[in-house]
Design an enzyme around this catalytic site. Structure first.
Site, PDB file in Angstrom:
ATOM      1  N   HIS A 188      28.060  40.180  48.435  1.00 18.61           N
ATOM      2  CA  HIS A 188      28.900  39.768  47.312  1.00 18.61           C
ATOM      3  C   HIS A 188      29.523  38.402  47.579  1.00 18.61           C
ATOM      4  O   HIS A 188      29.429  37.862  48.684  1.00 18.61           O
ATOM      5  CB  HIS A 188      29.993  40.811  47.046  1.00 18.61           C
ATOM      6  CG  HIS A 188      30.975  40.958  48.166  1.00 18.61           C
ATOM      7  ND1 HIS A 188      32.320  40.712  48.025  1.00 18.61           N
ATOM      8  CD2 HIS A 188      30.823  41.332  49.467  1.00 18.61           C
ATOM      9  CE1 HIS A 188      32.947  40.941  49.160  1.00 18.61           C
ATOM     10  NE2 HIS A 188      32.059  41.322  50.062  1.00 18.61           N
ATOM     11  N   HIS A 197      35.204  43.770  40.371  1.00 16.09           N
ATOM     12  CA  HIS A 197      34.394  43.013  41.328  1.00 16.09           C
ATOM     13  C   HIS A 197      33.047  43.705  41.441  1.00 16.09           C
ATOM     14  O   HIS A 197      32.963  44.935  41.362  1.00 16.09           O
ATOM     15  CB  HIS A 197      35.100  42.979  42.689  1.00 16.09           C
ATOM     16  CG  HIS A 197      34.405  42.138  43.696  1.00 16.09           C
ATOM     17  ND1 HIS A 197      34.363  40.752  43.618  1.00 16.09           N
ATOM     18  CD2 HIS A 197      33.707  42.467  44.816  1.00 16.09           C
ATOM     19  CE1 HIS A 197      33.678  40.285  44.644  1.00 16.09           C
ATOM     20  NE2 HIS A 197      33.274  41.301  45.386  1.00 16.09           N
ATOM     21  N   CYS A 213      31.633  36.372  41.650  1.00 19.91           N
ATOM     22  CA  CYS A 213      30.880  37.563  42.048  1.00 19.91           C
ATOM     23  C   CYS A 213      29.764  37.919  41.073  1.00 19.91           C
ATOM     24  O   CYS A 213      28.649  38.217  41.491  1.00 19.91           O
ATOM     25  CB  CYS A 213      31.815  38.750  42.269  1.00 19.91           C
ATOM     26  SG  CYS A 213      32.668  39.378  40.806  1.00 19.91           S
TER      27      CYS A 213
END
Length: 171
Positions: free
Chosen positions: A137, A125, A74
């Site tokens: 993402h 994240h 990510c």
């Protein structure tokens, strides 16, 4: 004495649990990439720049520590997306990215802001907010995708938004 294989297993576990994590239940609601009802012209241009990045990277699988089309995590994806969409260099890790720029209130988030989630006690994240409750993402389960911030999974994990810099000027 701890053997080499045990050390490798321990290090692998630490890296796995400290990296990005994203395994929401897939939403039945389709992502609307063209809705611009709440976007300014400036935000629309930023969104379009990131959607071009999405088009090139869509479906690339998640790989912890990955930085290429063979697999990407990510924070590396956000780093690449910012570089390619806005010509802005970001730090490599989610932790470093979570400390740059300034905090933005949920209702004030704009296209191009970073969006952060706490997916476990030690795992974070990151994605790029596109506006209209959508973000781009690298998902652990589906690769590079667009998801909704208000999806029950993501809403329950939401941490904060950050604005990296003054938005770029478009001619």
């Amino acid at each position: 004495m701890v053997n080499f294989q045990s050390k490798v297993a321990l290090i692998s576990s630490i890296l796995f649990f400290s990296g990005c994590s994203s395994s929401p239940t897939p939403s039945k609601q389709p992502v609307n990439q063209t809705s611009t009802t709440t976007l300014s012209q400036h935000d629309l241009k930023i969104q379009q720049s990131f959607l071009k990045v999405h088009h090139r990277w869509e479906g690339v699988p998640y790989r912890l520590g990955g930085t290429s089309f063979n697999g990407i995590d990510c924070s590396a994806f956000v780093q690449v997306a910012y570089r390619d969409a806005l010509n802005v260099n970001l730090p490599r890790t989610t932790l470093q990215q979570s400390k740059i720029g300034s905090s933005v209130k949920y209702n004030d988030a704009a296209a191009g802001d970073l969006v952060f989630f706490k997916t476990s006690r030690t795992t974070r994240h990151v994605g790029v907010y596109l506006g209209n409750k959508q973000f781009l993402h690298a998902s652990t389960s589906r690769g590079v995708i667009i998801s909704r911030v208000d999806n029950p999974y993501w809403a329950s994990k939401f941490w904060h938004f950050r604005r990296v810099q003054s938005p770029p000027t478009f001619n």
